[in-house]
Design a protein around this motif. Structure first.
Motif, short mmCIF file in Angstrom:
data_model
loop_
_atom_site.label_atom_id
_atom_site.label_comp_id
_atom_site.label_asym_id
_atom_site.label_seq_id
_atom_site.Cartn_x
_atom_site.Cartn_y
_atom_site.Cartn_z
N SER A 110 -0.07 -12.88 7.62
CA SER A 110 0.54 -11.63 7.17
C SER A 110 1.19 -10.84 8.30
CB SER A 110 -0.51 -10.75 6.48
OG SER A 110 -1.53 -10.38 7.39
N LEU A 111 0.70 -10.97 9.52
CA LEU A 111 1.25 -10.22 10.64
C LEU A 111 2.13 -11.09 11.54
CD1 LEU A 111 -1.76 -7.91 11.58
CD2 LEU A 111 0.45 -7.20 10.64
N SER A 112 2.70 -12.13 10.95
CA SER A 112 3.67 -12.92 11.71
C SER A 112 4.94 -12.13 11.96
CB SER A 112 3.99 -14.23 10.97
OG SER A 112 4.47 -13.97 9.67
N SER A 113 5.19 -11.12 11.11
CA SER A 113 6.31 -10.20 11.31
C SER A 113 6.06 -8.96 10.47
CB SER A 113 7.64 -10.84 10.89
OG SER A 113 7.68 -11.03 9.49
N VAL A 114 6.77 -7.88 10.80
CA VAL A 114 6.66 -6.66 9.99
C VAL A 114 7.12 -6.94 8.57
CG1 VAL A 114 7.50 -4.30 9.71
CG2 VAL A 114 6.93 -5.15 11.99
N GLU A 115 8.20 -7.69 8.43
CA GLU A 115 8.74 -7.99 7.10
C GLU A 115 7.74 -8.76 6.25
OE1 GLU A 115 11.73 -6.97 9.94
OE2 GLU A 115 10.24 -8.60 9.99
N CYS A 116 7.04 -9.69 6.88
CA CYS A 116 6.03 -10.47 6.16
C CYS A 116 4.90 -9.57 5.68
CB CYS A 116 5.50 -11.58 7.06
SG CYS A 116 4.34 -12.70 6.25
N ASP A 140 6.08 -7.36 2.75
CA ASP A 140 6.17 -8.16 1.52
C ASP A 140 4.79 -8.39 0.92
OD1 ASP A 140 7.66 -10.08 -0.35
OD2 ASP A 140 6.18 -11.41 0.57
N ALA A 141 3.81 -8.74 1.77
CA ALA A 141 2.46 -9.01 1.28
C ALA A 141 1.82 -7.76 0.68
CB ALA A 141 1.60 -9.57 2.41
N VAL A 142 1.99 -6.63 1.35
CA VAL A 142 1.41 -5.38 0.85
C VAL A 142 2.05 -5.00 -0.48
CG1 VAL A 142 1.24 -2.90 1.26
CG2 VAL A 142 0.70 -4.50 3.09
N GLY A 143 3.35 -5.18 -0.59
CA GLY A 143 4.02 -4.86 -1.84
C GLY A 143 3.53 -5.71 -2.99
N ALA A 189 0.60 -7.20 -3.19
CA ALA A 189 -0.78 -6.82 -3.49
C ALA A 189 -0.82 -5.56 -4.34
CB ALA A 189 -1.56 -6.62 -2.20
N ALA A 190 0.01 -4.59 -4.01
CA ALA A 190 0.06 -3.34 -4.78
C ALA A 190 0.47 -3.60 -6.22
CB ALA A 190 1.02 -2.36 -4.11
N GLU A 191 1.45 -4.48 -6.40
CA GLU A 191 1.91 -4.79 -7.76
C GLU A 191 0.81 -5.42 -8.59
OE1 GLU A 191 5.28 -7.28 -7.27
OE2 GLU A 191 6.62 -5.65 -6.60
N LEU A 192 -0.12 -6.12 -7.93
CA LEU A 192 -1.21 -6.78 -8.64
C LEU A 192 -2.43 -5.88 -8.81
CD1 LEU A 192 -1.05 -10.36 -7.04
CD2 LEU A 192 -0.20 -9.63 -9.28
N GLY A 193 -2.33 -4.63 -8.35
CA GLY A 193 -3.41 -3.67 -8.57
C GLY A 193 -4.44 -3.59 -7.46
N PRO A 246 2.26 4.68 7.45
CA PRO A 246 2.46 5.99 6.82
C PRO A 246 2.90 5.92 5.37
CG PRO A 246 3.40 6.00 9.03
CD PRO A 246 3.04 4.57 8.70
N THR A 247 3.42 4.78 4.94
CA THR A 247 3.91 4.64 3.56
C THR A 247 2.88 4.03 2.62
OG1 THR A 247 4.81 2.39 3.75
CG2 THR A 247 6.18 4.21 4.56
N LEU A 248 1.78 3.49 3.16
CA LEU A 248 0.88 2.69 2.33
C LEU A 248 0.16 3.49 1.26
CD1 LEU A 248 -0.75 0.02 4.63
CD2 LEU A 248 1.28 -0.11 3.21
N ASP A 249 -0.19 4.73 1.56
CA ASP A 249 -0.92 5.53 0.57
C ASP A 249 -0.09 5.73 -0.69
OD1 ASP A 249 -3.23 5.84 1.99
OD2 ASP A 249 -2.57 7.64 3.02
N ARG A 250 1.21 5.56 -0.58
CA ARG A 250 2.06 5.69 -1.77
C ARG A 250 2.15 4.39 -2.54
NH1 ARG A 250 5.29 8.38 2.14
NH2 ARG A 250 6.82 6.70 2.18
N GLN A 251 1.67 3.28 -1.91
CA GLN A 251 1.77 1.99 -2.56
C GLN A 251 0.44 1.52 -3.14
OE1 GLN A 251 4.08 -1.16 -0.63
NE2 GLN A 251 4.61 0.29 0.99
N LEU A 252 -0.63 1.64 -2.33
CA LEU A 252 -1.92 1.09 -2.74
C LEU A 252 -2.78 2.16 -3.40
CD1 LEU A 252 -2.73 -1.09 0.39
CD2 LEU A 252 -1.84 -1.85 -1.79
#
Length: 288
Positions: free
Chosen positions: A233-239, A242-245, A247-251, A282-288
């Motif tokens: 997951s931390l091979s790049s910021v983009e990766c 994408d993974a966090v997004g 995960a959020a979509e799956l609840g 800083p954006t994660l609290d809005r996603q998860l």
């Protein structure tokens, strides 16, 4: 996830940084040795988390995950009480059934069949629950027993430290639904990235069904180990984004990623962690 493989003068800055960067929780493995790293340096989870508690003040700390492979609930409950106390109530107990690898054979124990391993896990969690909420506990099971086990002074967190229960199968999910304040999944074993995400979705749906079957109405946080996927997951910021997004979509409410290592498993750059902390956290609290 900070693996307990470094002497403290190397490990300490990582734990401090995890808090300073703004991560919500930091974990370490609770094994006697782990897979390809079994011949390398390795330190105990409980002393590591105790030390981490003394150099941090906000971040939650946890085992990922403690198992019955080499632990008995009665002495382990004392360890849990201690870390909870030293951290001033910042400890989360991650628990799992344990596999049939090094943690089992190194003590001379015979590996259990899967059904017996899950049954033992159920006793492990149930007895820990009682030990951590009662002043004294007498309990008898197939795998464990306790005779007037004392638990003073009790947990800082009431009624006890939160349990985050690892479960992929139905019986372990039932344990998570009964005792867990959180649930962890590693997803399916596969080398195909998209297949892994589809499997995570299916496992998450099964856990929802388990909660309904068990009649659980209170919130259960959902943790996903991102690095059980074929792509780190931390091979790049983009990766990571994408993974966090996904995960959020799956609840999922929480995700766990491994601190980059210099080589081998989870090899990567700490610069990615710094960039994630600056631009993504800083954006994660809005996603998860």
């Amino acid at each position: 996830m900070i693996l307990p493989e470094h002497r403290w003068w190397i490990a300490e800055p990582k734990w401090r940084a995890a808090e300073e960067y703004g991560f919500h929780h930091a974990w370490t493995y609770d094994h006697l040795g782990w897979r390809t790293l079994v011949d390398g340096p390795w330190f105990g989870a409980v002393p590591t988390l105790t030390a981490a508690a003394l150099v941090t003040s906000r971040i939650r700390l946890g085992t990922f995950v403690a198992s019955p492979n080499f632990r008995h609930p009665v002495p382990f409950a004392r360890d849990v009480l201690t870390v909870d106390d030293v951290s001033d109530g910042r400890f989360t107990l991650g628990v799992g059934a344990g596999g049939a690898g090094y943690d089992t054979v190194v003590t001379g124990a015979k590996p259990l069949l899967p059904g017996d391993r899950t049954a033992r896990f159920g006793e492990f969690v149930e007895l820990l629950d009682q030990l951590l909420v009662r002043d004294r506990t007498t309990w008898e099971g197939r795998f464990y027993s306790a005779d007037e086990a004392r638990s003073a002074p009790g947990c800082v967190q009431r009624p006890r430290v939160p349990f985050v229960v690892a479960a992929n199968g139905p019986k372990a999910m039932a344990i998570a639904a009964r005792f867990g304040q959180g649930w962890i999944t590693t997803g399916p074993e596969t080398e195909d990235h998209e297949t892994w995400w589809r499997g995570v979705a299916e496992i998450s749906e099964r856990f929802t069904e388990t909660l309904d079957t068990q009649g659980r109405t209170t919130r259960v946080n959902r943790y996903l180990n991102l690095d059980s996927a074929p792509v780190y997951s931390l091979s790049s910021v983009e990766c990571f984004v994408d993974a966090v997004g996904r995960a959020a979509e799956l609840g999922f409410t929480d995700v766990v990623a491994h601190w980059p290592r210099h080589d081998g498993v989870y090899a990567g750059s700490e610069q990615v962690v710094e960039n994630v902390a600056a631009d993504v956290l800083p954006t994660l609290d809005r996603q998860l």
